[in-house]
Design a protein around this motif. Structure first.
Motif, short mmCIF file in Angstrom:
data_model
loop_
_atom_site.label_atom_id
_atom_site.label_comp_id
_atom_site.label_asym_id
_atom_site.label_seq_id
_atom_site.Cartn_x
_atom_site.Cartn_y
_atom_site.Cartn_z
N ASN A 31 -8.72 -3.03 -6.13
CA ASN A 31 -7.39 -2.11 -6.71
C ASN A 31 -7.94 -0.72 -7.00
OD1 ASN A 31 -5.74 -4.36 -6.50
ND2 ASN A 31 -5.56 -4.64 -8.60
N ILE A 34 -8.82 1.05 -3.63
CA ILE A 34 -7.66 1.39 -2.89
C ILE A 34 -7.02 2.58 -3.38
CG2 ILE A 34 -5.35 0.83 -2.45
CD1 ILE A 34 -6.17 -2.34 -2.45
N GLN A 45 -2.21 3.20 2.44
CA GLN A 45 -2.32 1.90 1.76
C GLN A 45 -2.89 0.81 2.67
OE1 GLN A 45 -1.01 1.39 -1.62
NE2 GLN A 45 -1.98 -0.53 -1.29
N THR A 49 -6.47 -0.84 2.06
CA THR A 49 -6.48 -2.37 1.64
C THR A 49 -7.52 -2.96 2.20
OG1 THR A 49 -4.21 -2.26 0.82
CG2 THR A 49 -5.10 -4.24 1.23
N CYS A 52 -11.22 -1.54 1.66
CA CYS A 52 -11.67 -1.96 0.22
C CYS A 52 -11.73 -3.41 0.25
CB CYS A 52 -10.64 -1.57 -0.81
SG CYS A 52 -10.55 0.51 -1.05
N ASN A 53 -10.96 -4.27 0.58
CA ASN A 53 -11.16 -5.86 0.74
C ASN A 53 -12.53 -6.10 1.14
OD1 ASN A 53 -9.16 -7.09 -0.81
ND2 ASN A 53 -7.83 -6.57 0.77
#
Length: 109
Positions: A31, A34, A45, A49, A52-53
């Motif tokens: 989070n 992101i 976004q 996501t 970052c994941n």
């Protein structure tokens, strides 16, 4: 004897107590990543996501021993990029960006 009757209830109770675990810490890192990517206009976004994941998953595979070894290299003014697991991690992190539309970071408005 009553201890044996209460013990199963206590064990069941432990299952239902909210636990702070690595998944929560990992998700907090995702989070934060992101938010930073969006704040600095690196990605939208959906792209942030995905990025970052992937990057947090790669970083989460590093062991404590590996972190200590990298820190030791840094303190001895040695380049840790020659370590095999660092090379693999760098390659894995580069793979996280494949196919993503990423921008250079910009100062937030």
């Amino acid at each position: 004897m009553k201890l044996f009757q209460v013990l199963p209830l206590a064990l069941v109770g432990l299952v239902f107590i909210p636990q702070a675990n690595a998944v929560d810490i990992k998700q907090n890192n995702v989070n934060s990543c992101i938010s930073g990517a969006i704040k600095y206009k690196v990605a939208d976004q959906m792209t942030a996501t995905k990025l970052c994941n992937c990057t947090i998953n790669v970083r989460s595979n590093m062991t404590i021993g590996q972190m200590w070894e990298i820190e030791s290299y840094a303190q001895d003014n040695k380049d840790p990029s020659s370590l095999p697991y660092v090379k693999k991690m760098q390659n894995d992190l580069q793979q996280c960006t494949v196919g993503l539309d990423l921008q250079k970071p910009q100062n937030p408005a």
